[in-house]
Design a protein around this motif. Structure first.
Motif, PDB file in Angstrom:
ATOM      1  N   ASP A   1       0.823  -1.212   0.000  1.00 55.54           N
ATOM      2  CA  ASP A   1       0.000   0.000   0.000  1.00 55.54           C
ATOM      3  C   ASP A   1       0.852   1.254   0.000  1.00 55.54           C
ATOM      4  O   ASP A   1       0.351   2.338   0.277  1.00 55.54           O
ATOM      5  CB  ASP A   1      -0.901   0.016   1.240  1.00 55.54           C
TER       6      ASP A   1
ATOM      7  N   LEU B   1       4.925   2.797   1.080  1.00 57.32           N
ATOM      8  CA  LEU B   1       5.799   2.726   2.243  1.00 57.32           C
ATOM      9  C   LEU B   1       5.036   3.226   3.460  1.00 57.32           C
ATOM     10  O   LEU B   1       4.490   4.320   3.461  1.00 57.32           O
ATOM     11  CB  LEU B   1       7.018   3.605   1.986  1.00 57.32           C
TER      12      LEU B   1
ATOM     13  N   VAL C   1       4.296   4.920   6.678  1.00 60.66           N
ATOM     14  CA  VAL C   1       4.839   5.966   7.543  1.00 60.66           C
ATOM     15  C   VAL C   1       3.829   6.151   8.658  1.00 60.66           C
ATOM     16  O   VAL C   1       2.668   6.480   8.418  1.00 60.66           O
ATOM     17  CB  VAL C   1       5.037   7.283   6.758  1.00 60.66           C
TER      18      VAL C   1
ATOM     19  N   ASN D   1       3.599   8.270  11.063  1.00 62.80           N
ATOM     20  CA  ASN D   1       3.182   9.630  11.379  1.00 62.80           C
ATOM     21  C   ASN D   1       3.631  10.532  10.251  1.00 62.80           C
ATOM     22  O   ASN D   1       4.828  10.639   9.977  1.00 62.80           O
ATOM     23  CB  ASN D   1       3.795  10.078  12.708  1.00 62.80           C
TER      24      ASN D   1
ATOM     25  N   LEU E   1       3.491   5.968  -0.776  1.00 66.56           N
ATOM     26  CA  LEU E   1       3.523   6.225   0.658  1.00 66.56           C
ATOM     27  C   LEU E   1       2.116   6.101   1.215  1.00 66.56           C
ATOM     28  O   LEU E   1       1.143   6.478   0.560  1.00 66.56           O
ATOM     29  CB  LEU E   1       4.048   7.649   0.874  1.00 66.56           C
ATOM     30  N   ASN E   2       2.043   5.554   2.382  1.00 64.87           N
ATOM     31  CA  ASN E   2       0.746   5.309   3.001  1.00 64.87           C
ATOM     32  C   ASN E   2       0.848   5.694   4.461  1.00 64.87           C
ATOM     33  O   ASN E   2       1.722   5.204   5.167  1.00 64.87           O
ATOM     34  CB  ASN E   2       0.420   3.817   2.849  1.00 64.87           C
ATOM     35  N   THR E   3       0.011   6.583   4.885  1.00 65.39           N
ATOM     36  CA  THR E   3       0.111   6.999   6.275  1.00 65.39           C
ATOM     37  C   THR E   3      -1.270   7.321   6.830  1.00 65.39           C
ATOM     38  O   THR E   3      -2.223   7.531   6.077  1.00 65.39           O
ATOM     39  CB  THR E   3       1.061   8.202   6.433  1.00 65.39           C
ATOM     40  N   HIS E   4      -1.348   7.320   8.117  1.00 63.75           N
ATOM     41  CA  HIS E   4      -2.612   7.581   8.801  1.00 63.75           C
ATOM     42  C   HIS E   4      -2.341   8.625   9.871  1.00 63.75           C
ATOM     43  O   HIS E   4      -1.356   8.529  10.606  1.00 63.75           O
ATOM     44  CB  HIS E   4      -3.137   6.287   9.430  1.00 63.75           C
ATOM     45  N   LEU E   5      -3.195   9.599   9.907  1.00 60.61           N
ATOM     46  CA  LEU E   5      -3.059  10.643  10.916  1.00 60.61           C
ATOM     47  C   LEU E   5      -4.205  10.497  11.897  1.00 60.61           C
ATOM     48  O   LEU E   5      -5.375  10.509  11.498  1.00 60.61           O
ATOM     49  CB  LEU E   5      -3.121  12.009  10.220  1.00 60.61           C
TER      50      LEU E   5
ATOM     51  N   ASP F   1      -1.258  11.211  16.647  1.00 62.31           N
ATOM     52  CA  ASP F   1      -0.214  11.862  15.856  1.00 62.31           C
ATOM     53  C   ASP F   1      -0.226  13.373  16.074  1.00 62.31           C
ATOM     54  O   ASP F   1       0.813  14.032  15.983  1.00 62.31           O
ATOM     55  CB  ASP F   1      -0.414  11.557  14.369  1.00 62.31           C
TER      56      ASP F   1
ATOM     57  N   ASN G   1       3.661  20.677  17.673  1.00 60.81           N
ATOM     58  CA  ASN G   1       3.402  20.941  16.257  1.00 60.81           C
ATOM     59  C   ASN G   1       2.469  22.136  16.026  1.00 60.81           C
ATOM     60  O   ASN G   1       2.272  22.542  14.888  1.00 60.81           O
ATOM     61  CB  ASN G   1       2.764  19.714  15.598  1.00 60.81           C
TER      62      ASN G   1
ATOM     63  N   ILE H   1      -1.039  23.560  12.240  1.00 65.82           N
ATOM     64  CA  ILE H   1      -0.077  22.522  12.617  1.00 65.82           C
ATOM     65  C   ILE H   1       0.993  22.512  11.541  1.00 65.82           C
ATOM     66  O   ILE H   1       0.687  22.508  10.351  1.00 65.82           O
ATOM     67  CB  ILE H   1      -0.741  21.131  12.696  1.00 65.82           C
TER      68      ILE H   1
ATOM     69  N   ASP I   1       5.104  21.162  10.427  1.00 67.32           N
ATOM     70  CA  ASP I   1       6.294  20.395  10.760  1.00 67.32           C
ATOM     71  C   ASP I   1       7.187  20.277   9.539  1.00 67.32           C
ATOM     72  O   ASP I   1       6.696  20.267   8.404  1.00 67.32           O
ATOM     73  CB  ASP I   1       5.918  18.996  11.265  1.00 67.32           C
TER      74      ASP I   1
ATOM     75  N   SER J   1      10.119  17.936   7.649  1.00 66.58           N
ATOM     76  CA  SER J   1      10.772  16.622   7.611  1.00 66.58           C
ATOM     77  C   SER J   1      11.895  16.688   6.599  1.00 66.58           C
ATOM     78  O   SER J   1      11.736  17.276   5.531  1.00 66.58           O
ATOM     79  CB  SER J   1       9.788  15.531   7.168  1.00 66.58           C
TER      80      SER J   1
ATOM     81  N   TYR K   1      -4.330  10.840  -2.184  1.00 63.81           N
ATOM     82  CA  TYR K   1      -5.697  10.459  -1.832  1.00 63.81           C
ATOM     83  C   TYR K   1      -5.873  10.648  -0.324  1.00 63.81           C
ATOM     84  O   TYR K   1      -5.071  10.137   0.458  1.00 63.81           O
ATOM     85  CB  TYR K   1      -5.960   9.004  -2.196  1.00 63.81           C
TER      86      TYR K   1
ATOM     87  N   ILE L   1       5.234  20.549   5.981  1.00 64.57           N
ATOM     88  CA  ILE L   1       3.812  20.240   5.880  1.00 64.57           C
ATOM     89  C   ILE L   1       3.056  21.248   6.736  1.00 64.57           C
ATOM     90  O   ILE L   1       3.350  21.400   7.928  1.00 64.57           O
ATOM     91  CB  ILE L   1       3.530  18.814   6.375  1.00 64.57           C
TER      92      ILE L   1
ATOM     93  N   ALA M   1      -0.742  22.381   7.912  1.00 63.21           N
ATOM     94  CA  ALA M   1      -2.160  22.006   7.928  1.00 63.21           C
ATOM     95  C   ALA M   1      -2.900  22.994   8.828  1.00 63.21           C
ATOM     96  O   ALA M   1      -2.534  23.181   9.992  1.00 63.21           O
ATOM     97  CB  ALA M   1      -2.321  20.586   8.444  1.00 63.21           C
TER      98      ALA M   1
ATOM     99  N   VAL N   1      -3.977   8.935   4.410  1.00 53.96           N
ATOM    100  CA  VAL N   1      -3.303   9.632   3.307  1.00 53.96           C
ATOM    101  C   VAL N   1      -2.509   8.605   2.514  1.00 53.96           C
ATOM    102  O   VAL N   1      -1.747   7.831   3.093  1.00 53.96           O
ATOM    103  CB  VAL N   1      -2.335  10.720   3.836  1.00 53.96           C
ATOM    104  N   LYS N   2      -2.751   8.583   1.230  1.00 55.75           N
ATOM    105  CA  LYS N   2      -1.990   7.669   0.374  1.00 55.75           C
ATOM    106  C   LYS N   2      -1.477   8.444  -0.835  1.00 55.75           C
ATOM    107  O   LYS N   2      -2.209   9.224  -1.432  1.00 55.75           O
ATOM    108  CB  LYS N   2      -2.874   6.504  -0.085  1.00 55.75           C
TER     109      LYS N   2
END
Lengths: 424, 519
Positions: free
Chosen positions: A281, A283, A285, A287, B34-38, B42, B253, B393, B395, B397, B414, B487, B489, B509-510
């Motif tokens: 899906d 990489l 991450v 956070n 990249l796949n992430t969840h907030l 977080d 943040n 917010i 930050d 990276s 997405y 980033i 927000a 977030v993908k």
């Protein structure tokens, strides 16, 4: 180093093939006199040096050479080759064998028995073979975009790379009343290295919007710890058998079974076998405000090595070596013309059944032949068959089934069989 | 996920393992990058939020304050003893004969404390012996006060002979880690006193020594390093004044805007781990935000009043050797909500304390473990009944893209938003000087709040957003040059109302790449 070595080897083989081909075509008639070379039956003791190189593929030589020599590959080349491929079981293979053989003739008694001959051989065999699907080719060269919403078929991908040395001793019997000859060879196989991979029921699915990729299948790999030619990492045994019936200037029928044998690889070898059903899906991450940097810290090759090591078992295992069954028939419809048929099936290999039809002219000092062939590592091709008596002691034979090498966009494969016989 | 990447690479490697010099051609890759969840964790920090039984979130802020640094409690001189041996007349001493034996009873100065026993986690002594006698000596030092597993510490060392022109000397390092040091002297009735004997012989391998009145043997022992672990006795009547600051990570943040947090529960627990009475005054307790600068002092009766803490007791359990004394104060009826709403970076405190304000009432039975002193735990439980007004917010990276093989294409982000607030998001590329060189999105893009069920007031359906990014040649160049990605927000709750935050709230977030990749 290994890649460089392969490139040099490939180049040398190409040059060797071209030179011998030209030599065969333009050799002076004055050199080709006196002795008849059409009779291949063993008459005298001799020392034979044979070098066989066979590189063939379902892909054409244009793509292979561009790929191997690091050139730009145009889209037209890719599309041409994609069109040549079958849905599955396309092959790319490279076989190399160098053999030094001593043949003791039938004229002397052995242990008081007549009509016996023996041979002593030392040989190096190297195989690099790949079997792949059309989708695997498209995935590799075109990317996965064309498979959005579809499964790319990765079933039965195979990769076999092995090198081994052989010491053989053979005993032959000639049955003169029945015009038959038969015998066997015993072989000691010394394995230098092995790498063998295959997949079963494997596919890669690309989501329509690219939101995920899914790989599913059974993946197996066998490998020895070292990859160099100087290692002996396995020991085994084998046997060759042959039978021949021949009537001079009428016909010759011969059947051979070569390399029915195995190698037991040592305990440092690794065995990997896993069913994977992995969905990617992106990489992960955890956070979004804490992006890792760099995103991927190790190279794929490092990660792959670590991954395989993690799931591998270190153990000794046995593999069969590629075994050839050959059926040859030659019919002489005039004293100096013959037609031939050859069938070769190689077990424990991706090599496909090979068929060849040939027409030969036999002169006192030389033999010239043309053949049409299909199968093996390649598809349809044309070949030549040359033999000449250089002097009273030396006979040189050259065969190639890859005349198409000179039309790289239409044909595939390169290689030849070069044999020098020194008659004692 | 990594497995799939690995297996794909396995297939690639295996497909053309004998790839020589890199051939070049174009591949069209469509793949998630990249796949992430907030989630709430977080935003506030995973360790700062707690799930409640009704599946709502609470922000938990726990700050542990070390109000009294125990290393200030004990003071001592470095030098333990200085012994000078000499004989007022001349005589000869054969090899192996004792020159002198002396008992050393040395009082140590602990500056107001009367200690009976001590133990150090690290104790390094130096033992110096200087000799003017022209024969080698044998010196034995036995420190009766120092025992480990019942064995007294003892050292015997050889001292070379002095020359005609120079003294001879020896320096020995002595390790007394974890030794129990009895400070009650030879009769067990003193305090701050160590007891040792020193014996000097002419070395048995030497010759007969002629010792003159001018000859001497000087023995000095000092502490090079002393980290006390435990002490018992009377700790003295001492005054302490401590100011400190402890960082708060929950709001790191948040850069601007404001949010409103209601129903805060707050408390402070004070623990005395010292075996002595303490009288404590909390002179200040405040939250501080660095930028823009802001300090809010706690407004509660605890500030300015005197808190008397009884002494702790020893448990004789190795794992938990102390029964601390504890006092709990409820801070809910205070201005703690205002202290939190400034999104503080740190908690400030100013404490004054007096140890043994009533004198030696324990008859010399105070104790102290030096890893524990006087501590305060401040606990805030903030149900995230959350209202955000233009809350920013932000930050940075680090980003480092070496791969220059992407020729063109697009990246699509997405987003599924299940929060009850809208998010205006942008990604900026920063150069080495933290200057913005480009942005990924054409403009700030508003991601709508999740769709709320009006009857329950809970967001049950995510709103979806699709943010395309065209990989123009200039953006690809800037991506290669960028050192960081920022980033930003900006958050606004629906109609600026307060909403309870629940466990299932979050944002997926993908990032998907659709790229022409030049091999």
């Amino acid at each position: 180093m290994e890649n460089k070595g392969q490139r040099v080897f490939f180049t040398m083989a190409l040059l060797k093939t071209v030179m011998v081909f030209l030599l065969g075509l333009f050799a002076s008639e004055s050199l080709l006199r006196a002795q008849n070379v059409k009779d291949t039956t063993l008459l005298k003791s001799e020392v034979i040096l044979t070098n066989t190189f066979d590189l063939g593929s379902a892909l054409n030589n244009d793509l292979l050479s561009r790929y191997y020599f690091g050139k730009s590959i145009p889209e037209t080349s890719l599309s041409t080759n994609l069109g040549r491929l079958k849905t599955a079981n396309n092959v790319l293979g490279n076989f190399w064998r160098t053999e030094l053989q001593y043949k003791h003739d039938y004229s002397k008694n052995i242990l008081g028995l007549s009509n016996l001959a023996y041979t002593i051989d030392i040989a190096l065999n190297s195989y690099q073979e790949i079997a792949f699907t059309k989708d695997a080719f498209a995935l590799f060269f075109y990317g996965n975009k064309r498979f959005e919403g579809e499964k790319a078929n990765l079933n039965n991908l195979q990769f076999n790379r092995q090198t081994f040395y052989q010491f053989k001793w053979g005993l032959f019997k000639k049955d003169r009343p029945h015009k038959m000859e038969y015998g066997f060879k015993l072989a000691l196989n010394l394995g230098a290295f092995l790498e063998n991979f295959n997949s079963n029921s494997a596919y890669l699915y690309t989501d329509t919007a690219g939101l995920y990729l899914q790989l599913n299948g059974q993946f197996n790999e066998l490998m020895t710890m070292n990859k160099g030619l100087g290692n002996i990492q396995g020991v085994g045994a084998g046997v060759d058998l042959f039978f021949q019936k021949k009537e001079s200037n009428k016909y010759c029928f011969r059947i051979e079974l070569n390399n029915f044998g195995f190698i037991r690889w040592n305990k440092s070898s690794k065995y990997y076998s896993r069913h994977e059903n992995s969905r990617f899906d992106g990489l992960e991450v955890s956070n979004i405000f804490r992006m890792p940097n760099p995103l991927i810290t190790t190279t794929f090759n490092d990660s792959l090595r670590d991954y395989i090591n993690q799931w591998s078992k270190k153990e000794s295992f046995s593999t069969m070596i590629p075994m050839d069954v050959l059926i040859k028939y030659r019919y002489f419809f005039k004293s100096d013309w013959s037609a031939s048929f050859l069938f070769n099936y190689r077990f424990f290999s991706v090599y496909k059944p090979f068929y060849q039809l040939g027409l030969n002219y036999h002169h006192q000092r030389y033999t010239v032949g043309l053949n049409a062939n299909y199968g093996g590592y390649s598809k349809f091709n044309m070949g030549i068959d040359l033999g000449m008596k250089i002097c009273s002691k030396f006979v040189l034979k050259f065969k190639s089934r890859y005349l198409g090498a000179f039309m790289p966009k239409r044909f595939s494969g390169i290689g030849g069989f070069l044999q020098l016989n020194y008659i004692l | 996920m990594r497995k799939l990447l690995l297996l794909l690479s396995m297939i690639v490697v295996i497909f053309f393992i004998s790839c020589q010099k890199k051939a070049s051609w174009d591949r069209h890759i469509l793949a998630p990058l990249l796949n992430t969840h907030l989630d709430v964790g977080d935003i506030f920090g995973d360790t700062n939020v707690q799930e409640n039984s009704d599946q709502s979130w609470s922000l938990i802020v726990k700050q542990n304050l070390n109000l009294l640094a125990t290393n200030k409690v004990i003071n001592m001189d470095d030098t333990i003893s200085v012994d000078l041996f000499n004989i007022p007349f001349t005589f000869t001493i054969p090899p192996g004969q004792k020159v002198i034996e002396k008992q050393n009873v040395t009082p140590l100065n602990f500056k107001g404390m009367e200690l009976k026993m001590a133990r150090a986690s690290v104790a390094r002594m130096k033992f110096y012996v200087t000799n003017t006698i022209k024969q080698p000596l044998l010196v034995n030092y036995k420190l009766y006060s120092a025992t480990l597993n019942g064995l007294v510490y003892e050292i015997t060392t050889e001292v070379p002979a002095a020359s005609d022109t120079a003294k001879a000397f020896v320096v020995k390092d002595i390790d007394l880690d974890n030794y129990n040091i009895d400070l009650t002297g030879p009769n067990g009735d003193a305090y701050n006193t160590i007891y040792a004997t020193t014996t000097v012989w002419i070395h048995p391998d030497g010759d007969t020594a002629i010792v003159a009145p001018t000859d001497s043997v000087l023995i000095v022992s000092t502490f090079d390093e002393f980290k006390p672990a435990y002490a018992r006795g009377y700790l003295g009547e001492q005054q302490f004044d401590t100011r400190g600051a402890e960082a708060i990570g929950a709001f790191g943040n948040f850069k601007s805007g404001s949010f409103d947090i209601k129903k805060v529960k707050a408390s402070i627990d004070i623990y005395n781990f010292i075996g002595a009475e303490l009288s404590i005054g909390i002179d200040q307790l405040a939250t501080k935000r660095n930028s823009p600068p802001s300090i809010v002092n706690l407004n509660n009766p605890i500030v300015g009043s005197i808190i008397n803490m009884q002494r702790a007791a020893e448990s004789n359990l190795a794992e938990y050797p102390i029964y601390p004394r504890h006092k709990h104060y409820n801070l809910t009826n205070s201005n703690i909500d205002r202290m939190i709403e400034i999104m503080p970076d740190s908690l400030l405190f100013h404490i004054s304390a007096v140890m043994n304000p009533l004198g030696n009432i324990s008859a010399g039975n105070d104790f102290i473990y030096f890893n524990k002193g006087l501590e305060a735990n401040i606990k805030l439980n903030i149900p995230l009944d959350f209202s955000a007004n233009n809350l920013l917010i932000e930050d940075n990276s680090p980003i480092h893209i070496e791969d220059k093989k992407v020729k063109s294409g697009a990246v699509t982000i997405y987003i599924e938003n299940l929060f009850p607030f809208s998010v205006n998001i942008q990604f900026y590329l920063l150069d080495a000087n933290n200057q913005i060189v480009d942005s990924l999105l054409q403009r700030n893009t508003l991601i709508a709040a999740g769709q709320m069920d009006n009857s329950s007031g809970v967001v049950m359906k995510a709103s979806n957003a699709r943010l395309p990014i065209t990989l123009s040649s200039s953006l690809l160049t800037n991506l290669g040059l960028a050192e960081k990605i920022k980033i930003k927000a900006r958050i606004n709750t629906i109609q600026n109302q307060s909403y309870q935050l629940y466990m299932h709230y979050g944002m997926n977030v993908k990032i998907v790449g659709d790229m022409l990749y030049g091999e």
